[in-house]
Motif scaffolding. Structure first.
Motif, PDB file in Angstrom:
ATOM      1  N   ALA A   8      -1.668  12.424   8.410  1.00  0.00           N
ATOM      2  CA  ALA A   8      -1.747  10.818   8.881  1.00  0.00           C
ATOM      3  C   ALA A   8      -0.832   9.879   7.886  1.00  0.00           C
ATOM      4  O   ALA A   8       0.119   8.771   8.336  1.00  0.00           O
ATOM      5  N   LEU A   9      -1.132   9.926   6.939  1.00  0.00           N
ATOM      6  CA  LEU A   9      -1.133   8.930   5.649  1.00  0.00           C
ATOM      7  C   LEU A   9       0.908   9.353   5.226  1.00  0.00           C
ATOM      8  O   LEU A   9       1.513   7.706   5.647  1.00  0.00           O
ATOM      9  N   ARG A  11       2.641  10.653   7.504  1.00  0.00           N
ATOM     10  CA  ARG A  11       3.435  10.296   9.196  1.00  0.00           C
ATOM     11  C   ARG A  11       3.613   9.328   9.214  1.00  0.00           C
ATOM     12  O   ARG A  11       4.547   8.342   8.805  1.00  0.00           O
ATOM     13  N   ARG A  12       2.790   8.382   8.855  1.00  0.00           N
ATOM     14  CA  ARG A  12       3.005   6.763   8.455  1.00  0.00           C
ATOM     15  C   ARG A  12       4.094   6.247   7.773  1.00  0.00           C
ATOM     16  O   ARG A  12       4.984   5.102   8.201  1.00  0.00           O
ATOM     17  N   GLY A  13       3.612   6.707   6.456  1.00  0.00           N
ATOM     18  CA  GLY A  13       4.897   6.523   5.934  1.00  0.00           C
ATOM     19  C   GLY A  13       6.700   7.112   6.316  1.00  0.00           C
ATOM     20  O   GLY A  13       7.173   5.852   6.185  1.00  0.00           O
ATOM     21  N   GLU A  15       7.707   7.011   8.848  1.00  0.00           N
ATOM     22  CA  GLU A  15       7.580   6.193  10.565  1.00  0.00           C
ATOM     23  C   GLU A  15       7.972   5.217   9.883  1.00  0.00           C
ATOM     24  O   GLU A  15       9.133   4.365  10.278  1.00  0.00           O
ATOM     25  N   ALA A  16       7.537   4.807   8.526  1.00  0.00           N
ATOM     26  CA  ALA A  16       7.947   2.797   7.865  1.00  0.00           C
ATOM     27  C   ALA A  16       9.402   3.123   7.267  1.00  0.00           C
ATOM     28  O   ALA A  16       9.926   2.696   7.534  1.00  0.00           O
ATOM     29  N   ASP A  21      10.654  -0.637   7.333  1.00  0.00           N
ATOM     30  CA  ASP A  21       9.542  -1.306   6.604  1.00  0.00           C
ATOM     31  C   ASP A  21       8.396  -1.310   5.554  1.00  0.00           C
ATOM     32  O   ASP A  21       7.943  -0.574   5.245  1.00  0.00           O
ATOM     33  N   THR A  24       4.801  -2.232   4.981  1.00  0.00           N
ATOM     34  CA  THR A  24       4.000  -1.543   5.768  1.00  0.00           C
ATOM     35  C   THR A  24       4.474  -0.427   4.318  1.00  0.00           C
ATOM     36  O   THR A  24       2.829   0.126   3.801  1.00  0.00           O
ATOM     37  N   LEU A  28       0.910   1.478   1.302  1.00  0.00           N
ATOM     38  CA  LEU A  28       0.423   2.471   1.469  1.00  0.00           C
ATOM     39  C   LEU A  28       0.428   3.541   0.162  1.00  0.00           C
ATOM     40  O   LEU A  28      -0.045   4.386   0.312  1.00  0.00           O
TER      41      LEU A  28
END
Length: 131
Positions: A8-9, A11-13, A15-16, A21, A24, A28
Protein backbone atom coordinates in the motif's frame (compact mmCIF):
# COMPACT_ATOMS: atom_id res chain seq x y z
CA UNK A 1 -7.92 -10.13 0.83
CA UNK A 2 -6.31 -7.01 2.26
CA UNK A 3 -3.17 -5.48 0.82
CA UNK A 4 0.07 -5.67 2.79
CA UNK A 5 1.00 -2.26 4.30
CA UNK A 6 4.31 -2.22 2.41
CA UNK A 7 2.50 -2.74 -0.90
CA UNK A 8 0.00 0.00 0.00
CA UNK A 9 2.90 2.36 0.78
CA UNK A 10 4.45 1.78 -2.65
CA UNK A 11 1.10 2.20 -4.42
CA UNK A 12 0.65 5.54 -2.60
CA UNK A 13 4.11 6.52 -3.82
CA UNK A 14 3.31 5.70 -7.42
CA UNK A 15 0.01 7.61 -7.17
CA UNK A 16 1.75 10.67 -5.70
CA UNK A 17 4.47 10.49 -8.36
CA UNK A 18 1.84 10.34 -11.10
CA UNK A 19 0.09 13.38 -9.65
CA UNK A 20 3.35 15.31 -9.26
CA UNK A 21 2.70 15.45 -5.51
CA UNK A 22 6.23 15.78 -4.16
CA UNK A 23 4.97 16.77 -0.71
CA UNK A 24 3.25 13.40 -0.27
CA UNK A 25 6.24 11.62 -1.83
CA UNK A 26 8.48 13.18 0.81
CA UNK A 27 6.31 11.88 3.65
CA UNK A 28 6.72 8.31 2.40
CA UNK A 29 10.55 8.35 2.62
CA UNK A 30 13.10 8.38 5.40
CA UNK A 31 15.27 11.51 5.60
CA UNK A 32 18.30 9.48 4.49
CA UNK A 33 16.61 7.60 1.61
CA UNK A 34 18.82 6.65 -1.35
CA UNK A 35 17.62 6.09 -4.93
CA UNK A 36 20.15 4.18 -7.07
CA UNK A 37 19.79 4.87 -10.82
CA UNK A 38 21.66 2.55 -13.23
CA UNK A 39 23.47 3.51 -16.40
CA UNK A 40 25.84 6.21 -17.57
CA UNK A 41 23.68 9.27 -18.12
CA UNK A 42 23.14 12.56 -16.29
CA UNK A 43 20.52 10.98 -13.99
CA UNK A 44 22.60 7.89 -13.11
CA UNK A 45 24.13 7.46 -9.69
CA UNK A 46 23.21 7.40 -6.05
CA UNK A 47 20.79 10.15 -5.06
CA UNK A 48 21.20 10.42 -1.29
CA UNK A 49 18.70 12.07 1.03
CA UNK A 50 15.04 12.99 0.66
CA UNK A 51 15.74 16.33 -1.04
CA UNK A 52 18.09 14.76 -3.60
CA UNK A 53 15.59 12.00 -4.42
CA UNK A 54 12.73 14.48 -4.81
CA UNK A 55 14.98 16.63 -7.02
CA UNK A 56 15.59 13.55 -9.20
CA UNK A 57 11.83 13.08 -9.59
CA UNK A 58 11.30 16.76 -10.40
CA UNK A 59 14.05 16.51 -12.98
CA UNK A 60 12.30 13.60 -14.72
CA UNK A 61 9.37 15.92 -15.28
CA UNK A 62 11.48 18.92 -16.27
CA UNK A 63 13.66 16.99 -18.73
CA UNK A 64 10.57 15.59 -20.47
CA UNK A 65 8.50 18.79 -20.25
CA UNK A 66 5.91 16.97 -18.15
CA UNK A 67 5.48 13.97 -20.47
CA UNK A 68 7.14 11.39 -18.20
CA UNK A 69 4.55 8.88 -16.96
CA UNK A 70 4.79 5.56 -15.16
CA UNK A 71 2.12 2.86 -15.38
CA UNK A 72 2.31 0.47 -12.43
CA UNK A 73 1.76 -3.21 -13.27
CA UNK A 74 2.55 -5.19 -10.14
CA UNK A 75 3.70 -4.82 -6.54
CA UNK A 76 5.26 -7.80 -4.75
CA UNK A 77 6.19 -7.97 -1.05
CA UNK A 78 8.20 -10.38 1.06
CA UNK A 79 6.72 -9.33 4.43
CA UNK A 80 10.20 -8.48 5.70
CA UNK A 81 10.54 -4.90 4.46
CA UNK A 82 11.22 -5.50 0.77
CA UNK A 83 8.96 -4.60 -2.13
CA UNK A 84 9.38 -5.03 -5.88
CA UNK A 85 7.34 -2.88 -8.24
CA UNK A 86 7.12 -3.35 -12.01
CA UNK A 87 6.04 -0.61 -14.39
CA UNK A 88 6.18 0.84 -17.89
CA UNK A 89 7.78 4.28 -18.19
CA UNK A 90 6.94 6.60 -21.08
CA UNK A 91 8.11 10.06 -22.01
CA UNK A 92 9.39 12.40 -24.68
CA UNK A 93 12.60 14.38 -24.57
CA UNK A 94 13.35 16.64 -27.50
CA UNK A 95 12.85 14.53 -30.60
CA UNK A 96 13.28 11.25 -28.68
CA UNK A 97 10.60 9.14 -27.08
CA UNK A 98 10.84 6.19 -24.76
CA UNK A 99 8.53 3.38 -23.67
CA UNK A 100 10.40 0.92 -21.49
CA UNK A 101 9.77 -1.69 -18.81
CA UNK A 102 11.33 -1.04 -15.45
CA UNK A 103 11.28 -2.04 -11.86
CA UNK A 104 12.10 -0.68 -8.45
CA UNK A 105 13.30 -2.71 -5.47
CA UNK A 106 12.38 -0.93 -2.24
CA UNK A 107 13.60 -1.38 1.31
CA UNK A 108 11.06 -0.29 3.91
CA UNK A 109 12.13 0.70 7.44
CA UNK A 110 9.63 1.86 10.04
CA UNK A 111 6.88 2.15 7.45
CA UNK A 112 8.92 4.44 5.18
CA UNK A 113 11.00 3.93 2.05
CA UNK A 114 14.71 3.93 2.92
CA UNK A 115 16.31 2.56 -0.25
CA UNK A 116 15.29 2.30 -3.91
CA UNK A 117 17.23 0.22 -6.43
CA UNK A 118 16.12 0.88 -10.01
CA UNK A 119 16.30 -1.68 -12.80
CA UNK A 120 15.50 -1.21 -16.46
CA UNK A 121 14.77 -3.37 -19.47
CA UNK A 122 17.52 -1.70 -21.51
CA UNK A 123 20.25 0.40 -19.89
CA UNK A 124 21.66 1.50 -23.26
CA UNK A 125 18.25 2.81 -24.37
CA UNK A 126 17.86 4.70 -21.09
CA UNK A 127 21.34 6.21 -21.53
CA UNK A 128 20.47 7.34 -25.06
CA UNK A 129 17.20 8.87 -23.92
CA UNK A 130 18.55 10.73 -20.87
CA UNK A 131 22.02 11.45 -22.25
Amino acid sequence: MSEHPDAALIRRGYEAFGAGDMETMGTLMTADVIHHVPGSNPLSGHHKGRDAVLDLYRRLGEETKGTFRVELHAVLVDGRGHVMAFHTARGDRGDHGIEIQGGLFFTIVGGKISDIDECTQDIDEEDRFWG
